[in-house]
Design a protein around this motif. Structure first.
Motif, PDB file in Angstrom:
ATOM      1  N   VAL A 165       0.840  -1.202   0.000  1.00 47.24           N
ATOM      2  CA  VAL A 165       0.000   0.000   0.000  1.00 47.24           C
ATOM      3  C   VAL A 165       0.876   1.253   0.000  1.00 47.24           C
ATOM      4  O   VAL A 165       0.598   2.221  -0.718  1.00 47.24           O
ATOM      5  CB  VAL A 165      -0.939   0.002   1.231  1.00 47.24           C
ATOM      6  N   TYR A 166       1.942   1.222   0.805  1.00 43.85           N
ATOM      7  CA  TYR A 166       2.876   2.349   0.821  1.00 43.85           C
ATOM      8  C   TYR A 166       3.459   2.589  -0.566  1.00 43.85           C
ATOM      9  O   TYR A 166       3.528   3.732  -1.046  1.00 43.85           O
ATOM     10  CB  TYR A 166       3.996   2.090   1.823  1.00 43.85           C
ATOM     11  N   ILE A 167       3.879   1.516  -1.241  1.00 46.98           N
ATOM     12  CA  ILE A 167       4.470   1.655  -2.576  1.00 46.98           C
ATOM     13  C   ILE A 167       3.458   2.254  -3.549  1.00 46.98           C
ATOM     14  O   ILE A 167       3.817   3.061  -4.418  1.00 46.98           O
ATOM     15  CB  ILE A 167       4.978   0.288  -3.074  1.00 46.98           C
ATOM     16  N   ALA A 168       2.186   1.885  -3.399  1.00 52.53           N
ATOM     17  CA  ALA A 168       1.150   2.437  -4.275  1.00 52.53           C
ATOM     18  C   ALA A 168       1.064   3.955  -4.132  1.00 52.53           C
ATOM     19  O   ALA A 168       0.749   4.661  -5.102  1.00 52.53           O
ATOM     20  CB  ALA A 168      -0.202   1.795  -3.949  1.00 52.53           C
ATOM     21  N   HIS A 169       1.357   4.476  -2.939  1.00 48.69           N
ATOM     22  CA  HIS A 169       1.312   5.920  -2.734  1.00 48.69           C
ATOM     23  C   HIS A 169       2.433   6.644  -3.475  1.00 48.69           C
ATOM     24  O   HIS A 169       2.351   7.865  -3.659  1.00 48.69           O
ATOM     25  CB  HIS A 169       1.402   6.235  -1.235  1.00 48.69           C
ATOM     26  N   LEU A 170       3.459   5.911  -3.886  1.00 45.83           N
ATOM     27  CA  LEU A 170       4.506   6.536  -4.691  1.00 45.83           C
ATOM     28  C   LEU A 170       3.976   6.984  -6.047  1.00 45.83           C
ATOM     29  O   LEU A 170       4.589   7.815  -6.723  1.00 45.83           O
ATOM     30  CB  LEU A 170       5.672   5.559  -4.893  1.00 45.83           C
ATOM     31  N   PHE A 171       2.845   6.410  -6.451  1.00 46.63           N
ATOM     32  CA  PHE A 171       2.246   6.730  -7.748  1.00 46.63           C
ATOM     33  C   PHE A 171       0.962   7.542  -7.588  1.00 46.63           C
ATOM     34  O   PHE A 171       0.125   7.592  -8.488  1.00 46.63           O
ATOM     35  CB  PHE A 171       1.967   5.434  -8.512  1.00 46.63           C
ATOM     36  N   SER A 172       0.826   8.162  -6.424  1.00 40.45           N
ATOM     37  CA  SER A 172      -0.349   8.989  -6.148  1.00 40.45           C
ATOM     38  C   SER A 172      -0.360  10.229  -7.035  1.00 40.45           C
ATOM     39  O   SER A 172       0.685  10.712  -7.487  1.00 40.45           O
ATOM     40  CB  SER A 172      -0.345   9.404  -4.669  1.00 40.45           C
ATOM     41  N   GLY A 173      -1.552  10.735  -7.288  1.00 41.38           N
ATOM     42  CA  GLY A 173      -1.682  11.962  -8.065  1.00 41.38           C
ATOM     43  C   GLY A 173      -1.423  13.207  -7.237  1.00 41.38           C
ATOM     44  O   GLY A 173      -1.355  14.315  -7.767  1.00 41.38           O
ATOM     45  N   THR A 174      -1.260  13.022  -5.929  1.00 46.90           N
ATOM     46  CA  THR A 174      -0.984  14.144  -5.026  1.00 46.90           C
ATOM     47  C   THR A 174       0.521  14.295  -4.847  1.00 46.90           C
ATOM     48  O   THR A 174       1.186  13.384  -4.339  1.00 46.90           O
ATOM     49  CB  THR A 174      -1.647  13.920  -3.656  1.00 46.90           C
ATOM     50  N   VAL A 175       1.050  15.413  -5.264  1.00 47.59           N
ATOM     51  CA  VAL A 175       2.493  15.637  -5.233  1.00 47.59           C
ATOM     52  C   VAL A 175       3.023  15.569  -3.805  1.00 47.59           C
ATOM     53  O   VAL A 175       4.082  14.976  -3.546  1.00 47.59           O
ATOM     54  CB  VAL A 175       2.844  17.008  -5.859  1.00 47.59           C
ATOM     55  N   GLU A 176       2.305  16.156  -2.861  1.00 53.71           N
ATOM     56  CA  GLU A 176       2.749  16.155  -1.475  1.00 53.71           C
ATOM     57  C   GLU A 176       2.877  14.729  -0.950  1.00 53.71           C
ATOM     58  O   GLU A 176       3.839  14.396  -0.249  1.00 53.71           O
ATOM     59  CB  GLU A 176       1.762  16.941  -0.608  1.00 53.71           C
ATOM     60  N   ARG A 177       1.910  13.878  -1.309  1.00 54.51           N
ATOM     61  CA  ARG A 177       1.944  12.490  -0.833  1.00 54.51           C
ATOM     62  C   ARG A 177       3.105  11.727  -1.456  1.00 54.51           C
ATOM     63  O   ARG A 177       3.767  10.939  -0.789  1.00 54.51           O
ATOM     64  CB  ARG A 177       0.616  11.805  -1.176  1.00 54.51           C
ATOM     65  N   VAL A 178       3.363  11.967  -2.737  1.00 55.24           N
ATOM     66  CA  VAL A 178       4.483  11.313  -3.410  1.00 55.24           C
ATOM     67  C   VAL A 178       5.805  11.734  -2.784  1.00 55.24           C
ATOM     68  O   VAL A 178       6.678  10.905  -2.503  1.00 55.24           O
ATOM     69  CB  VAL A 178       4.478  11.632  -4.917  1.00 55.24           C
ATOM     70  N   ASN A 179       5.964  13.021  -2.534  1.00 57.08           N
ATOM     71  CA  ASN A 179       7.203  13.530  -1.943  1.00 57.08           C
ATOM     72  C   ASN A 179       7.414  12.968  -0.545  1.00 57.08           C
ATOM     73  O   ASN A 179       8.539  12.627  -0.151  1.00 57.08           O
ATOM     74  CB  ASN A 179       7.177  15.052  -1.894  1.00 57.08           C
ATOM     75  N   GLU A 180       6.323  12.866   0.212  1.00 58.87           N
ATOM     76  CA  GLU A 180       6.409  12.328   1.565  1.00 58.87           C
ATOM     77  C   GLU A 180       6.825  10.863   1.537  1.00 58.87           C
ATOM     78  O   GLU A 180       7.668  10.422   2.321  1.00 58.87           O
ATOM     79  CB  GLU A 180       5.049  12.487   2.259  1.00 58.87           C
ATOM     80  N   ALA A 181       6.236  10.105   0.614  1.00 53.90           N
ATOM     81  CA  ALA A 181       6.577   8.685   0.497  1.00 53.90           C
ATOM     82  C   ALA A 181       8.021   8.505   0.031  1.00 53.90           C
ATOM     83  O   ALA A 181       8.734   7.616   0.506  1.00 53.90           O
ATOM     84  CB  ALA A 181       5.612   7.999  -0.465  1.00 53.90           C
ATOM     85  N   CYS A 182       8.463   9.349  -0.896  1.00 53.56           N
ATOM     86  CA  CYS A 182       9.827   9.232  -1.418  1.00 53.56           C
ATOM     87  C   CYS A 182      10.875   9.635  -0.393  1.00 53.56           C
ATOM     88  O   CYS A 182      12.023   9.180  -0.462  1.00 53.56           O
ATOM     89  CB  CYS A 182       9.981  10.101  -2.665  1.00 53.56           C
ATOM     90  N   SER A 183      10.500  10.471   0.570  1.00 52.04           N
ATOM     91  CA  SER A 183      11.477  10.981   1.533  1.00 52.04           C
ATOM     92  C   SER A 183      12.055   9.881   2.415  1.00 52.04           C
ATOM     93  O   SER A 183      13.140  10.039   2.976  1.00 52.04           O
ATOM     94  CB  SER A 183      10.839  12.065   2.405  1.00 52.04           C
ATOM     95  N   VAL A 184      11.319   8.779   2.556  1.00 50.88           N
ATOM     96  CA  VAL A 184      11.828   7.664   3.366  1.00 50.88           C
ATOM     97  C   VAL A 184      12.347   6.533   2.483  1.00 50.88           C
ATOM     98  O   VAL A 184      12.717   5.467   2.977  1.00 50.88           O
ATOM     99  CB  VAL A 184      10.730   7.122   4.311  1.00 50.88           C
ATOM    100  N   GLY A 185      12.366   6.779   1.183  1.00 44.18           N
ATOM    101  CA  GLY A 185      12.686   5.723   0.222  1.00 44.18           C
ATOM    102  C   GLY A 185      14.046   5.085   0.404  1.00 44.18           C
ATOM    103  O   GLY A 185      14.189   3.865   0.318  1.00 44.18           O
ATOM    104  N   SER A 186      15.084   5.879   0.661  1.00 46.64           N
ATOM    105  CA  SER A 186      16.432   5.319   0.766  1.00 46.64           C
ATOM    106  C   SER A 186      16.539   4.364   1.952  1.00 46.64           C
ATOM    107  O   SER A 186      17.173   3.313   1.857  1.00 46.64           O
ATOM    108  CB  SER A 186      17.463   6.444   0.895  1.00 46.64           C
TER     109      SER A 186
END
Length: 268
Positions: A71-92
């Protein structure tokens, strides 16, 4: 933009790597190596340690965790930029967690417990760093990426470490097990009291239950399962005490999706 794209690819690839090896070695033993080679839960039951877990409870824990990570990974493809950025911030950190979990499984099933312990400790450092950097994120990030893996990794240090030591079923090893199991309670209460993080309390209570059930089924007259169930009960009650007011506060503020750390300092 290119960095986010690469982050998405590495996140998916490493998560699939972690998921596939976990599933494969749950049902299959390695076919290479000279050390005793066993399935994940066969390794668990091959050693009568003070931290041996019930495989059903622990497996349910991981199934839920992997689903929520999806579900978290699915948020990486969200249409909401803020949500994508938030999800990517913990990516590493999430990518590193997946790689270290993969390395742990590969060494654990081949009885290379020293290497397995090293990978667990490195992941504990990675996830602890992640927690203190991003402890205030939304639940869709916090549980599957931060608190779920961190709680498991903390307990797994003892789980694998107990297997690794010489004579894991000796009287001395059991005594040390009776002492160190209380660190699960201290660790959980730290996050509940300081950060109002009921997800950590719940996660650790489930893992304490997995230890308690396994120890009870192995030996009814023993301290370890009694201690495990006491720890489970205290953490669960503390979780409820924090979670119920937090849910009310979140609903009152109209913010039902934000972080599980619902002290005033961490609400959005």
């Amino acid at each position: 933009m290119e960095r986010i794209h690469h982050n998405k690819i590495l996140t998916i690839v490493t998560w699939l790597l972690s998921l596939i090896v976990s599933i494969y070695y749950t049902f299959n033993s390695p076919q290479d190596g000279v050390w005793p080679r066993r399935k994940i839960w066969h390794q668990n039951y091959a050693y009568h340690t003070a931290f041996r877990m019930n495989h059903i409870i622990a497996s349910i824990y991981w199934i839920v965790l992997f689903v929520l990570q999806g579900v978290y990974i699915a948020h990486l493809f969200s249409g909401t930029v803020e949500r994508v950025n938030e999800a990517c911030s913990v990516g590493s950190h999430f990518i590193l967690n997946n790689l270290l979990h993969f390395a742990f499984v590969m060494t654990f099933v081949r009885s290379l417990f020293g290497w397995a312990e090293l990978f667990i400790i490195l992941n504990f450092i990675n996830l602890t760093s992640l927690y203190f950097r991003h402890h205030g994120y939304a639940r869709f990030i916090h549980y599957p990426v931060v608190s779920g893996p961190l709680a498991w990794t903390f307990v797994a240090i003892y789980w694998n470490g107990a297997i690794m030591v010489p004579h894991p079923d000796s009287f001395v090893a059991r005594i040390f097990g009776n002492i160190f199991i209380w660190s699960i309670l201290v660790y959980g209460l730290f996050y509940i009291v300081i950060y109002k993080d009921y997800t950590m309390g719940f996660n650790l209570s489930v893992l304490a239950a997995a230890i308690g059930v396994s120890q009870f089924l192995r030996q009814v007259i023993a301290f370890q399962w009694i201690f495990a169930f006491i720890i489970m009960a205290i953490l669960f009650v503390a979780t409820i005490v924090v979670a119920v007011p937090a849910k009310y506060t979140s609903a009152r503020n109209g913010d039902t999706e934000r972080a599980p750390l619902l002290g005033e300092n961490y609400s959005s």
